[in-house]
Design a protein around this motif. Structure first.
Motif, PDB file in Angstrom:
ATOM      1  N   ALA A   4       0.853  -1.185   0.000  1.00 50.85           N
ATOM      2  CA  ALA A   4       0.000   0.000   0.000  1.00 50.85           C
ATOM      3  C   ALA A   4       0.891   1.238   0.000  1.00 50.85           C
ATOM      4  O   ALA A   4       1.359   1.682   1.042  1.00 50.85           O
ATOM      5  CB  ALA A   4      -0.911  -0.009   1.218  1.00 50.85           C
ATOM      6  N   PHE A   5       1.170   1.770  -1.198  1.00 47.95           N
ATOM      7  CA  PHE A   5       2.003   2.952  -1.340  1.00 47.95           C
ATOM      8  C   PHE A   5       1.171   4.104  -1.863  1.00 47.95           C
ATOM      9  O   PHE A   5       0.126   3.901  -2.485  1.00 47.95           O
ATOM     10  CB  PHE A   5       3.148   2.693  -2.325  1.00 47.95           C
ATOM     11  CG  PHE A   5       4.144   1.680  -1.852  1.00 47.95           C
ATOM     12  CD1 PHE A   5       4.932   1.917  -0.739  1.00 47.95           C
ATOM     13  CD2 PHE A   5       4.307   0.489  -2.538  1.00 47.95           C
ATOM     14  CE1 PHE A   5       5.862   0.991  -0.315  1.00 47.95           C
ATOM     15  CE2 PHE A   5       5.241  -0.442  -2.113  1.00 47.95           C
ATOM     16  CZ  PHE A   5       6.013  -0.193  -0.994  1.00 47.95           C
ATOM     17  N   SER A   6       1.696   5.298  -1.670  1.00 46.67           N
ATOM     18  CA  SER A   6       1.044   6.466  -2.249  1.00 46.67           C
ATOM     19  C   SER A   6       1.075   6.346  -3.768  1.00 46.67           C
ATOM     20  O   SER A   6       1.863   5.588  -4.334  1.00 46.67           O
ATOM     21  CB  SER A   6       1.766   7.747  -1.811  1.00 46.67           C
ATOM     22  OG  SER A   6       3.039   7.812  -2.425  1.00 46.67           O
ATOM     23  N   SER A   7       0.248   7.110  -4.429  1.00 46.42           N
ATOM     24  CA  SER A   7       0.195   7.041  -5.892  1.00 46.42           C
ATOM     25  C   SER A   7       1.525   7.459  -6.513  1.00 46.42           C
ATOM     26  O   SER A   7       1.944   6.909  -7.539  1.00 46.42           O
ATOM     27  CB  SER A   7      -0.950   7.901  -6.438  1.00 46.42           C
ATOM     28  OG  SER A   7      -0.766   9.250  -6.071  1.00 46.42           O
ATOM     29  N   GLU A   8       2.220   8.411  -5.901  1.00 44.20           N
ATOM     30  CA  GLU A   8       3.518   8.847  -6.421  1.00 44.20           C
ATOM     31  C   GLU A   8       4.541   7.713  -6.369  1.00 44.20           C
ATOM     32  O   GLU A   8       5.245   7.442  -7.343  1.00 44.20           O
ATOM     33  CB  GLU A   8       4.031  10.052  -5.639  1.00 44.20           C
ATOM     34  CG  GLU A   8       5.360  10.564  -6.133  1.00 44.20           C
ATOM     35  CD  GLU A   8       5.894  11.749  -5.331  1.00 44.20           C
ATOM     36  OE1 GLU A   8       6.941  12.272  -5.739  1.00 44.20           O
ATOM     37  OE2 GLU A   8       5.290  12.112  -4.311  1.00 44.20           O
ATOM     38  N   ILE A   9       4.619   7.044  -5.230  1.00 41.88           N
ATOM     39  CA  ILE A   9       5.563   5.939  -5.082  1.00 41.88           C
ATOM     40  C   ILE A   9       5.173   4.790  -6.002  1.00 41.88           C
ATOM     41  O   ILE A   9       6.023   4.199  -6.666  1.00 41.88           O
ATOM     42  CB  ILE A   9       5.641   5.475  -3.607  1.00 41.88           C
ATOM     43  CG1 ILE A   9       6.272   6.577  -2.754  1.00 41.88           C
ATOM     44  CG2 ILE A   9       6.429   4.174  -3.486  1.00 41.88           C
ATOM     45  CD1 ILE A   9       6.243   6.318  -1.268  1.00 41.88           C
ATOM     46  N   GLN A  10       3.884   4.477  -6.069  1.00 45.78           N
ATOM     47  CA  GLN A  10       3.434   3.394  -6.938  1.00 45.78           C
ATOM     48  C   GLN A  10       3.772   3.698  -8.395  1.00 45.78           C
ATOM     49  O   GLN A  10       4.187   2.813  -9.139  1.00 45.78           O
ATOM     50  CB  GLN A  10       1.925   3.162  -6.775  1.00 45.78           C
ATOM     51  CG  GLN A  10       1.438   1.895  -7.435  1.00 45.78           C
ATOM     52  CD  GLN A  10       2.084   0.634  -6.866  1.00 45.78           C
ATOM     53  OE1 GLN A  10       2.249   0.492  -5.669  1.00 45.78           O
ATOM     54  NE2 GLN A  10       2.445  -0.274  -7.746  1.00 45.78           N
ATOM     55  N   SER A  11       3.647   4.956  -8.782  1.00 41.01           N
ATOM     56  CA  SER A  11       3.984   5.355 -10.152  1.00 41.01           C
ATOM     57  C   SER A  11       5.470   5.145 -10.427  1.00 41.01           C
ATOM     58  O   SER A  11       5.844   4.640 -11.496  1.00 41.01           O
ATOM     59  CB  SER A  11       3.602   6.825 -10.370  1.00 41.01           C
ATOM     60  OG  SER A  11       3.998   7.255 -11.638  1.00 41.01           O
ATOM     61  N   LEU A  12       6.317   5.511  -9.472  1.00 42.48           N
ATOM     62  CA  LEU A  12       7.757   5.309  -9.630  1.00 42.48           C
ATOM     63  C   LEU A  12       8.090   3.817  -9.732  1.00 42.48           C
ATOM     64  O   LEU A  12       8.922   3.408 -10.546  1.00 42.48           O
ATOM     65  CB  LEU A  12       8.519   5.950  -8.470  1.00 42.48           C
ATOM     66  CG  LEU A  12       8.481   7.478  -8.409  1.00 42.48           C
ATOM     67  CD1 LEU A  12       9.068   7.972  -7.089  1.00 42.48           C
ATOM     68  CD2 LEU A  12       9.231   8.075  -9.586  1.00 42.48           C
ATOM     69  N   ILE A  13       7.452   3.018  -8.916  1.00 44.08           N
ATOM     70  CA  ILE A  13       7.679   1.571  -8.961  1.00 44.08           C
ATOM     71  C   ILE A  13       7.261   1.024 -10.322  1.00 44.08           C
ATOM     72  O   ILE A  13       7.987   0.229 -10.930  1.00 44.08           O
ATOM     73  CB  ILE A  13       6.929   0.867  -7.812  1.00 44.08           C
ATOM     74  CG1 ILE A  13       7.573   1.211  -6.465  1.00 44.08           C
ATOM     75  CG2 ILE A  13       6.907  -0.659  -8.038  1.00 44.08           C
ATOM     76  CD1 ILE A  13       6.796   0.736  -5.258  1.00 44.08           C
ATOM     77  N   GLN A  14       6.109   1.458 -10.809  1.00 42.64           N
ATOM     78  CA  GLN A  14       5.627   0.989 -12.100  1.00 42.64           C
ATOM     79  C   GLN A  14       6.574   1.393 -13.239  1.00 42.64           C
ATOM     80  O   GLN A  14       6.787   0.624 -14.182  1.00 42.64           O
ATOM     81  CB  GLN A  14       4.210   1.489 -12.367  1.00 42.64           C
ATOM     82  CG  GLN A  14       3.161   0.872 -11.461  1.00 42.64           C
ATOM     83  CD  GLN A  14       3.184  -0.642 -11.469  1.00 42.64           C
ATOM     84  OE1 GLN A  14       3.238  -1.269 -12.522  1.00 42.64           O
ATOM     85  NE2 GLN A  14       3.169  -1.247 -10.282  1.00 42.64           N
TER      86      GLN A  14
END
Length: 93
Positions: A4-14
């Motif tokens: 469960a990450f913030s959208s910013e972190i999830q975007s970077l991971i993606q």
């Protein structure tokens, strides 16, 4: 594994996953934590080195330079040492 990450972190991971360098979120996070740990260790070593040099100066072990020419020569020596270190790292990884 889903985190469960913030959208910013999830975007970077993606973005990292899309690059093909990583196969999973866990790999991205593990690599990021390794880089963070290495950075912290370098910063801690740098702090220790600075403290040791300050202690050395306080004991009167510094180099006294007189005049701009001496200062220029001192910086030239430092530059040569740094360039040699960079060249060695490139050769030996």
């Amino acid at each position: 594994m889903s985190h469960a990450f913030s959208s910013e972190i999830q975007s970077l991971i993606q973005e990292e996953l899309a690059s093909g360098r990583y196969q999973s979120e866990d790999e991205v996070i593990l690599d990021a934590l390794r880089v963070l740990r290495a950075s912290q260790q370098r910063r801690l070593q740098w702090k220790r080195d600075v403290e040791a040099r300050i202690d050395s100066l306080e004991r009167g072990e510094g180099i006294e330079l007189e005049g701009e020419e001496a200062l220029g020569e001192f910086f030239d020596e430092i530059e040569a040492e740094v360039n040699a270190e960079i060249a060695a790292r490139r050769r030996f990884g």
